[in-house]
Motif scaffolding. Sequence first.
Motif, mmCIF file in Angstrom:
data_model
loop_
_atom_site.group_PDB
_atom_site.id
_atom_site.type_symbol
_atom_site.label_atom_id
_atom_site.label_comp_id
_atom_site.label_asym_id
_atom_site.label_seq_id
_atom_site.Cartn_x
_atom_site.Cartn_y
_atom_site.Cartn_z
ATOM 1 N N GLN A 117 0.847 -1.186 0.000
ATOM 2 C CA GLN A 117 0.000 0.000 0.000
ATOM 3 C C GLN A 117 0.884 1.238 0.000
ATOM 4 O O GLN A 117 1.864 1.323 0.735
ATOM 5 C CB GLN A 117 -0.916 0.006 1.236
ATOM 6 N N VAL A 118 0.512 2.191 -0.817
ATOM 7 C CA VAL A 118 1.262 3.454 -0.917
ATOM 8 C C VAL A 118 0.453 4.550 -0.254
ATOM 9 O O VAL A 118 -0.750 4.663 -0.468
ATOM 10 C CB VAL A 118 1.541 3.804 -2.388
ATOM 11 N N GLN A 119 1.126 5.357 0.524
ATOM 12 C CA GLN A 119 0.479 6.509 1.163
ATOM 13 C C GLN A 119 1.194 7.790 0.765
ATOM 14 O O GLN A 119 2.423 7.811 0.680
ATOM 15 C CB GLN A 119 0.500 6.363 2.682
ATOM 16 N N LEU A 120 0.411 8.822 0.517
ATOM 17 C CA LEU A 120 0.944 10.156 0.252
ATOM 18 C C LEU A 120 0.505 11.059 1.396
ATOM 19 O O LEU A 120 -0.700 11.171 1.666
ATOM 20 C CB LEU A 120 0.431 10.709 -1.077
ATOM 21 N N VAL A 121 1.467 11.703 2.039
ATOM 22 C CA VAL A 121 1.165 12.595 3.155
ATOM 23 C C VAL A 121 1.613 14.000 2.798
ATOM 24 O O VAL A 121 2.793 14.228 2.493
ATOM 25 C CB VAL A 121 1.866 12.120 4.443
ATOM 26 N N GLU A 122 0.650 14.920 2.815
ATOM 27 C CA GLU A 122 0.915 16.303 2.441
ATOM 28 C C GLU A 122 1.054 17.171 3.678
ATOM 29 O O GLU A 122 0.487 16.879 4.734
ATOM 30 C CB GLU A 122 -0.236 16.837 1.580
ATOM 31 N N SER A 123 1.756 18.266 3.523
ATOM 32 C CA SER A 123 1.881 19.251 4.598
ATOM 33 C C SER A 123 2.171 20.615 3.982
ATOM 34 O O SER A 123 2.558 20.700 2.808
ATOM 35 C CB SER A 123 2.998 18.866 5.567
ATOM 36 N N GLY A 124 1.934 21.654 4.776
ATOM 37 C CA GLY A 124 2.332 22.990 4.361
ATOM 38 C C GLY A 124 1.211 23.932 3.959
ATOM 39 O O GLY A 124 1.470 25.092 3.648
ATOM 40 N N GLY A 125 -0.016 23.457 3.937
ATOM 41 C CA GLY A 125 -1.110 24.360 3.588
ATOM 42 C C GLY A 125 -1.364 25.353 4.703
ATOM 43 O O GLY A 125 -0.772 25.294 5.774
ATOM 44 N N GLY A 126 -2.263 26.299 4.442
ATOM 45 C CA GLY A 126 -2.595 27.277 5.463
ATOM 46 C C GLY A 126 -3.221 28.516 4.887
ATOM 47 O O GLY A 126 -3.663 28.531 3.732
ATOM 48 N N LEU A 127 -3.254 29.542 5.709
ATOM 49 C CA LEU A 127 -3.841 30.826 5.337
ATOM 50 C C LEU A 127 -2.724 31.842 5.145
ATOM 51 O O LEU A 127 -1.827 31.965 5.988
ATOM 52 C CB LEU A 127 -4.788 31.289 6.443
ATOM 53 N N VAL A 128 -2.795 32.573 4.039
ATOM 54 C CA VAL A 128 -1.773 33.567 3.733
ATOM 55 C C VAL A 128 -2.435 34.746 3.037
ATOM 56 O O VAL A 128 -3.469 34.586 2.383
ATOM 57 C CB VAL A 128 -0.658 32.950 2.865
ATOM 58 N N GLN A 129 -1.848 35.909 3.192
ATOM 59 C CA GLN A 129 -2.361 37.082 2.506
ATOM 60 C C GLN A 129 -1.912 37.087 1.047
ATOM 61 O O GLN A 129 -0.874 36.497 0.706
ATOM 62 C CB GLN A 129 -1.884 38.354 3.194
ATOM 63 N N ARG A 177 4.783 26.875 1.035
ATOM 64 C CA ARG A 177 5.484 25.732 0.462
ATOM 65 C C ARG A 177 4.757 24.461 0.862
ATOM 66 O O ARG A 177 4.586 24.178 2.048
ATOM 67 C CB ARG A 177 6.925 25.676 0.959
ATOM 68 N N LEU A 178 4.315 23.715 -0.146
ATOM 69 C CA LEU A 178 3.657 22.432 0.087
ATOM 70 C C LEU A 178 4.664 21.297 -0.086
ATOM 71 O O LEU A 178 5.525 21.356 -0.971
ATOM 72 C CB LEU A 178 2.495 22.232 -0.889
ATOM 73 N N SER A 179 4.530 20.302 0.758
ATOM 74 C CA SER A 179 5.385 19.119 0.661
ATOM 75 C C SER A 179 4.528 17.864 0.668
ATOM 76 O O SER A 179 3.455 17.842 1.265
ATOM 77 C CB SER A 179 6.372 19.077 1.832
ATOM 78 N N CYS A 180 5.034 16.842 -0.005
ATOM 79 C CA CYS A 180 4.319 15.565 -0.074
ATOM 80 C C CYS A 180 5.350 14.444 -0.041
ATOM 81 O O CYS A 180 6.334 14.484 -0.790
ATOM 82 C CB CYS A 180 3.486 15.496 -1.333
ATOM 83 N N ALA A 181 5.119 13.465 0.810
ATOM 84 C CA ALA A 181 6.016 12.326 0.917
ATOM 85 C C ALA A 181 5.254 11.041 0.627
ATOM 86 O O ALA A 181 4.185 10.804 1.208
ATOM 87 C CB ALA A 181 6.638 12.272 2.304
ATOM 88 N N ALA A 182 5.806 10.233 -0.254
ATOM 89 C CA ALA A 182 5.210 8.936 -0.582
ATOM 90 C C ALA A 182 5.933 7.847 0.196
ATOM 91 O O ALA A 182 7.161 7.846 0.266
ATOM 92 C CB ALA A 182 5.298 8.681 -2.075
ATOM 93 N N SER A 183 5.159 6.943 0.754
ATOM 94 C CA SER A 183 5.754 5.840 1.501
ATOM 95 C C SER A 183 5.057 4.535 1.154
ATOM 96 O O SER A 183 3.925 4.525 0.678
ATOM 97 C CB SER A 183 5.658 6.106 3.009
ATOM 98 N N GLY A 184 5.758 3.426 1.408
ATOM 99 C CA GLY A 184 5.223 2.100 1.097
ATOM 100 C C GLY A 184 6.266 1.291 0.351
ATOM 101 O O GLY A 184 7.428 1.681 0.249
ATOM 102 N N SER A 185 5.838 0.185 -0.184
ATOM 103 C CA SER A 185 6.749 -0.710 -0.903
ATOM 104 C C SER A 185 6.904 -0.224 -2.348
ATOM 105 O O SER A 185 6.405 -0.835 -3.287
ATOM 106 C CB SER A 185 6.207 -2.133 -0.864
#
Length: 120
Positions: free
Chosen positions: A1-13, A19-27
Amino acid sequence: QVQLVESGGGLVQAGGSLRLSCAASGSIFSIYSMGWYRQAPGKQRELVATISSGDSTDYADSVKGRFTISRDYAKNTVNLQMNSLKPEDTAVYYCNAGMVITTSGYDDYWGQGTQVTVSS
């Protein structure tokens, strides 16, 4: 199973950066392309930027010159640097990994999405 985990969103003017980041993990044996798509309320999901093996990139016209996509092939991560943000960039941003080869074969995968809100 592959998982993608995102981070970095939010509120900005408007005019700010995120900056958004995404990491894929699994076999994972290999990933052909990684990228970002976005979906605003009431609109279809659209391509923002992708980067394929060999560092071939593709950007939506609306983000060219403002967004930059980058990828770490060894870590299976993809980043999206977003500068000069506009209110129309407000959307849920989804990470995508295309042609992911695993022990089970190959498939495309999506992250859960991260909200980006740009205030005027």
